[in-house]
Structures are given as C-alpha cells and as structure tokens.
Design an enzyme around this catalytic site. Structure first.
Site, mmCIF file in Angstrom:
data_model
loop_
_atom_site.group_PDB
_atom_site.id
_atom_site.type_symbol
_atom_site.label_atom_id
_atom_site.label_comp_id
_atom_site.label_asym_id
_atom_site.label_seq_id
_atom_site.Cartn_x
_atom_site.Cartn_y
_atom_site.Cartn_z
ATOM 1 N N ILE A 140 6.038 -1.618 3.646
ATOM 2 C CA ILE A 140 6.650 -0.753 2.631
ATOM 3 C C ILE A 140 5.614 0.235 2.072
ATOM 4 O O ILE A 140 5.920 1.409 1.848
ATOM 5 C CB ILE A 140 7.258 -1.619 1.499
ATOM 6 C CG1 ILE A 140 8.416 -2.463 2.052
ATOM 7 C CG2 ILE A 140 7.741 -0.745 0.340
ATOM 8 C CD1 ILE A 140 8.912 -3.562 1.111
ATOM 9 N N ARG A 179 -7.583 -2.966 2.053
ATOM 10 C CA ARG A 179 -8.853 -3.705 2.018
ATOM 11 C C ARG A 179 -9.512 -3.701 3.393
ATOM 12 O O ARG A 179 -10.699 -3.945 3.510
ATOM 13 C CB ARG A 179 -8.642 -5.120 1.512
ATOM 14 C CG ARG A 179 -7.717 -5.979 2.329
ATOM 15 C CD ARG A 179 -7.663 -7.386 1.775
ATOM 16 N NE ARG A 179 -6.472 -8.096 2.237
ATOM 17 C CZ ARG A 179 -6.222 -9.356 1.944
ATOM 18 N NH1 ARG A 179 -7.055 -10.049 1.209
ATOM 19 N NH2 ARG A 179 -5.118 -9.936 2.400
ATOM 20 N N ASP A 185 -9.678 -3.439 -2.287
ATOM 21 C CA ASP A 185 -9.190 -4.829 -2.284
ATOM 22 C C ASP A 185 -8.798 -5.146 -3.719
ATOM 23 O O ASP A 185 -9.657 -5.142 -4.621
ATOM 24 C CB ASP A 185 -10.309 -5.753 -1.795
ATOM 25 C CG ASP A 185 -9.875 -7.224 -1.747
ATOM 26 O OD1 ASP A 185 -8.934 -7.600 -2.478
ATOM 27 O OD2 ASP A 185 -10.488 -7.980 -0.979
ATOM 28 N N VAL A 186 -7.529 -5.451 -3.940
ATOM 29 C CA VAL A 186 -7.044 -5.599 -5.323
ATOM 30 C C VAL A 186 -7.573 -6.862 -6.012
ATOM 31 O O VAL A 186 -7.387 -7.020 -7.210
ATOM 32 C CB VAL A 186 -5.496 -5.562 -5.405
ATOM 33 C CG1 VAL A 186 -4.949 -4.276 -4.789
ATOM 34 C CG2 VAL A 186 -4.857 -6.789 -4.765
ATOM 35 N N ASN A 230 1.464 -1.922 -4.676
ATOM 36 C CA ASN A 230 2.319 -2.473 -3.618
ATOM 37 C C ASN A 230 1.733 -3.720 -2.957
ATOM 38 O O ASN A 230 2.473 -4.601 -2.524
ATOM 39 C CB ASN A 230 2.536 -1.366 -2.567
ATOM 40 C CG ASN A 230 3.095 -1.908 -1.269
ATOM 41 O OD1 ASN A 230 4.285 -2.165 -1.154
ATOM 42 N ND2 ASN A 230 2.225 -2.091 -0.272
ATOM 43 N N TYR A 248 4.486 -17.415 -5.080
ATOM 44 C CA TYR A 248 4.888 -16.002 -4.957
ATOM 45 C C TYR A 248 5.859 -15.636 -6.076
ATOM 46 O O TYR A 248 5.709 -14.595 -6.733
ATOM 47 C CB TYR A 248 5.528 -15.788 -3.583
ATOM 48 C CG TYR A 248 6.029 -14.395 -3.313
ATOM 49 C CD1 TYR A 248 5.155 -13.372 -2.974
ATOM 50 C CD2 TYR A 248 7.398 -14.105 -3.389
ATOM 51 C CE1 TYR A 248 5.620 -12.092 -2.718
ATOM 52 C CE2 TYR A 248 7.874 -12.826 -3.131
ATOM 53 C CZ TYR A 248 6.982 -11.818 -2.792
ATOM 54 O OH TYR A 248 7.455 -10.551 -2.529
ATOM 55 N N LYS A 298 5.320 -12.910 -9.201
ATOM 56 C CA LYS A 298 6.128 -11.708 -9.425
ATOM 57 C C LYS A 298 6.723 -11.720 -10.837
ATOM 58 O O LYS A 298 6.904 -10.653 -11.441
ATOM 59 C CB LYS A 298 7.219 -11.591 -8.353
ATOM 60 C CG LYS A 298 6.674 -11.327 -6.939
ATOM 61 C CD LYS A 298 5.904 -10.013 -6.833
ATOM 62 C CE LYS A 298 5.616 -9.630 -5.374
ATOM 63 N NZ LYS A 298 4.885 -8.360 -5.243
ATOM 64 N N VAL A 346 13.303 -6.710 3.208
ATOM 65 C CA VAL A 346 12.935 -5.598 4.100
ATOM 66 C C VAL A 346 12.214 -6.097 5.354
ATOM 67 O O VAL A 346 11.354 -6.987 5.282
ATOM 68 C CB VAL A 346 12.011 -4.611 3.339
ATOM 69 C CG1 VAL A 346 11.639 -3.432 4.222
ATOM 70 C CG2 VAL A 346 12.694 -4.119 2.065
ATOM 71 N N THR A 379 9.517 -6.251 7.454
ATOM 72 C CA THR A 379 8.073 -5.992 7.517
ATOM 73 C C THR A 379 7.432 -7.292 7.977
ATOM 74 O O THR A 379 8.121 -8.291 8.212
ATOM 75 C CB THR A 379 7.508 -5.655 6.118
ATOM 76 O OG1 THR A 379 7.722 -6.790 5.271
ATOM 77 C CG2 THR A 379 8.168 -4.434 5.508
HETATM 78 P P1 NDP Z 1 3.310 -6.634 4.168
HETATM 79 O O1 NDP Z 1 2.837 -8.031 4.289
HETATM 80 O O2 NDP Z 1 3.803 -5.923 5.368
HETATM 81 O O3 NDP Z 1 2.195 -5.725 3.494
HETATM 82 C C1 NDP Z 1 1.438 -6.200 2.430
HETATM 83 C C2 NDP Z 1 0.226 -5.321 2.301
HETATM 84 O O4 NDP Z 1 -0.566 -5.784 1.209
HETATM 85 C C3 NDP Z 1 -0.668 -5.343 3.549
HETATM 86 O O5 NDP Z 1 -1.132 -4.048 3.808
HETATM 87 C C4 NDP Z 1 -1.801 -6.250 3.101
HETATM 88 O O6 NDP Z 1 -3.019 -6.008 3.780
HETATM 89 C C5 NDP Z 1 -1.914 -5.840 1.650
HETATM 90 N N1 NDP Z 1 -2.738 -6.740 0.862
HETATM 91 C C6 NDP Z 1 -2.633 -8.073 0.667
HETATM 92 N N2 NDP Z 1 -3.626 -8.526 -0.097
HETATM 93 C C7 NDP Z 1 -4.392 -7.450 -0.414
HETATM 94 C C8 NDP Z 1 -5.561 -7.252 -1.190
HETATM 95 N N3 NDP Z 1 -6.194 -8.280 -1.776
HETATM 96 N N4 NDP Z 1 -6.053 -5.996 -1.337
HETATM 97 C C9 NDP Z 1 -5.447 -4.944 -0.747
HETATM 98 N N5 NDP Z 1 -4.348 -5.069 0.032
HETATM 99 C C10 NDP Z 1 -3.836 -6.306 0.185
HETATM 100 O O7 NDP Z 1 4.431 -6.696 3.033
HETATM 101 P P2 NDP Z 1 5.624 -5.704 2.618
HETATM 102 O O8 NDP Z 1 5.344 -4.326 3.040
HETATM 103 O O9 NDP Z 1 6.879 -6.363 2.996
HETATM 104 O O10 NDP Z 1 5.515 -5.839 1.021
HETATM 105 C C11 NDP Z 1 5.144 -4.775 0.167
HETATM 106 C C12 NDP Z 1 5.518 -5.172 -1.246
HETATM 107 O O11 NDP Z 1 6.936 -5.417 -1.325
HETATM 108 C C13 NDP Z 1 4.864 -6.466 -1.739
HETATM 109 O O12 NDP Z 1 4.522 -6.342 -3.083
HETATM 110 C C14 NDP Z 1 5.956 -7.507 -1.573
HETATM 111 O O13 NDP Z 1 5.788 -8.607 -2.431
HETATM 112 C C15 NDP Z 1 7.183 -6.674 -1.927
HETATM 113 N N6 NDP Z 1 8.444 -7.219 -1.438
HETATM 114 C C16 NDP Z 1 8.695 -7.267 -0.105
HETATM 115 C C17 NDP Z 1 9.895 -7.782 0.353
HETATM 116 C C18 NDP Z 1 10.248 -7.817 1.807
HETATM 117 O O14 NDP Z 1 11.355 -8.311 2.132
HETATM 118 N N7 NDP Z 1 9.443 -7.328 2.722
HETATM 119 C C19 NDP Z 1 10.899 -8.314 -0.588
HETATM 120 C C20 NDP Z 1 10.533 -8.209 -1.966
HETATM 121 C C21 NDP Z 1 9.336 -7.683 -2.368
HETATM 122 P P3 NDP Z 1 -3.859 -7.172 4.560
HETATM 123 O O15 NDP Z 1 -3.463 -7.113 5.975
HETATM 124 O O16 NDP Z 1 -5.276 -6.777 4.322
HETATM 125 O O17 NDP Z 1 -3.500 -8.484 3.903
#
Ligand code: NDP
Length: 231
Positions: free
Chosen positions: A13, A33, A58-59, A85, A154, A158, A187, A189
């Site tokens: 996303i 990160r 890195d958050v 995000n 999780y 949230k 979604v 992903t």
């Molecule tokens: P993904 O797992 O595809 O992407 C998550 C991203 O967050 C990755 O780029 C990951 O990178 C990054 N990330 C994790 N930890 C860190 C960190 N410490 N510092 C920087 N980056 C980090 O998830 P989605 O795209 O599906 O999710 C995006 C958002 O949407 C999230 O907040 C999720 O909770 C929310 N969401 C998603 C849903 C879904 O159905 N997909 C439903 C509801 C909410 P890395 O590879 O480095 O870990």
C-alpha cells in the site's frame, strides 16, 4: 511543489500511495529501512515521471529517523503530507492468552511508537506547511468496538496507533494540521495475502483522498472508504 513522505513505501500500500502522490505532481519521499529495495522502488517511480527521492528510514530506530528528518530538511523547506504506513503483522496465528511479550513489544514499537516517533521528528518541517496532513495507516483490527481474538499484538498496536492519532490531532488542532487514522480494508499485499478482496489502488484510495482533497477541518477521525468509522 507540495511534498509528501511515506514510510515503508517500497512495496504494498505504501508504494501505491507513493505512486499515486507522484502521479498527482507531489514531490514524494519514498522511505524504507531496506536501502536497496527503497532505491529500486524510487527509481521505478522516477521512470514513470514522478519527482521522487529515496530516504532510508527505520521507524523503530531513533537515529535513523533523525538522519531521515535532517536529509529531508536539506532537500525541501517544508513537508505537507506525512503517511505513517510502515507496520508489521507477526501474530496472525497467535492468541492473546499465549502471545509472547517480546512479540507484543516489537509490534507496539513498530506500529504505534514508530508513527509517533516519525511524527515528532518531522513536526518542525510539517509546521512549515500552510496545510499539513498526517495520515496514520491503521486497521479495522484495532477497532475496540469490533475486536475479537485475531492477531492480538497487531490489533492492540493499531488501537494504540488510533490513540496516537487522537492525541496528535488534538495537540496540533490550533496549528491547522489535519491528523487521521485510516483502515485501508483487506488488501492484496504481502501482509494481506492473495485472498484479500481489495487491490492496492482500492486500499490507497482513502489515504490519497486525505492527503490531497479531504476537507481541512476533517481531523482526529478514523476512516474507511472516505467515511468515518467507530473507534
Ligand atoms: P506490507 O507488509 O506489504 O508492507 C509493510 C511495509 O512496512 C514494508 O515495506 C515493510 O518493510 C515496512 N516496515 C515494516 N517495519 C518497518 C520498519 N521498522 N521501518 C520501516 N519500514 C518498515 O503491508 P501492507 O502494504 O499491506 O500494509 C501497509 C499498511 O496497511 C500497514 O500499516 C498495515 O498494517 C495496514 N493494513 C493493511 C491491510 C491489508 O490487508 N494489507 C489491512 C489493514 C491495514 P520491510 O520489508 O523492511 O519489513
């Protein structure tokens, strides 16, 4: 030029949000990160014609966030849009009765404290915008009004993120900064899996709307599909 920064933006996303904001002519800071993955994602968006810069972030790491804020401040004079995000989901198969404290701690640190740290670090730049917008990507899993037993760490993270949204919205209300939480829906992903009904475009819709077109006085709310939902 309007500026935006997205955390965890090299895939899923976050990448789609960065792509759409770039398409709309914003200067987008794609952050991740993982440097290699982030550089590659930024290059893909640049090829599409967008004004995109990569910044490592890195958050969970205060120094990384500080460096990122300094780097962005060297490149632009203000930040108009911050999309928190990045998140992890590591306990989809866990139960609150047995979930380990380390996992809970790691998840809270990334999903709730991460957005708080990033917001605090970028606040000086956000306050230079005439109309800053902060969007915290949350989840229906964090709704207390509809919470079951799924993914306890999780879900709790949230809920905590939603509290961060309310607090920051109240704190920045008089400065005209709009701060909201969004549930993107389920979604397709890496996190959502291949069975999810929504595309990344659909998942990004409310985030993009809040980042660009939503009424300025819409703040301190939790939204899905551009409508307010219960906490
Ligand atoms: P993904 O797992 O595809 O992407 C998550 C991203 O967050 C990755 O780029 C990951 O990178 C990054 N990330 C994790 N930890 C860190 C960190 N410490 N510092 C920087 N980056 C980090 O998830 P989605 O795209 O599906 O999710 C995006 C958002 O949407 C999230 O907040 C999720 O909770 C929310 N969401 C998603 C849903 C879904 O159905 N997909 C439903 C509801 C909410 P890395 O590879 O480095 O870990």
């Amino acid at each position: 030029m309007t500026t935006a920064l997205v955390t965890g933006a090299y895939r899923g996303i976050g990448f789609e949000v960065a792509r759409q904001l770039g398409e709309r002519g914003l200067h987008v800071f794609v952050t991740a990160r993982r440097r290699d993955a982030g550089v590659k994602a930024a290059a893909m968006l640049q090829k599409l014609g967008a004004k995109v810069s990569f910044v490592e972030l890195d958050v969970t790491d205060a120094k990384s966030i500080r460096n990122a804020a300094e780097s962005v401040a060297e490149q632009v004079d203000r930040l108009d849009v911050l999309v928190n995000n990045a998140a992890i989901l590591e306990d989809a198969d866990e139960n609150i009765v047995g979930v380990g404290p380390a996992l809970v701690s790691r998840t809270l640190d990334t999903n709730a404290l991460g957005p708080l740290r990033v917001t605090q670090a970028f606040l000086p730049l956000l306050e230079k915008s005439r109309a800053a917008r902060i969007i915290n990507v949350s989840s229906g899993a964090g709704q207390l009004s509809d919470m079951g037993t799924w993914a306890p760490a999780y879900s709790i993270s949230k809920t905590a993120l939603n509290a961060v949204t309310v607090q920051i919205a109240a704190a920045l209300h008089d400065k005209g900064v709009a701060v909201n939480s969004v549930c993107p829906g389920w979604v397709r992903t890496e996190m959502g899996g291949s069975n999810a009904p929504r595309s990344v475009e659909e998942g990004a819709d409310t985030i993009i709307w809040l980042a660009t077109e939503a009424p300025r006085d819409l703040t301190g709310k939790f939204l899905r599909d551009r409508k307010e939902i219960p906490w």
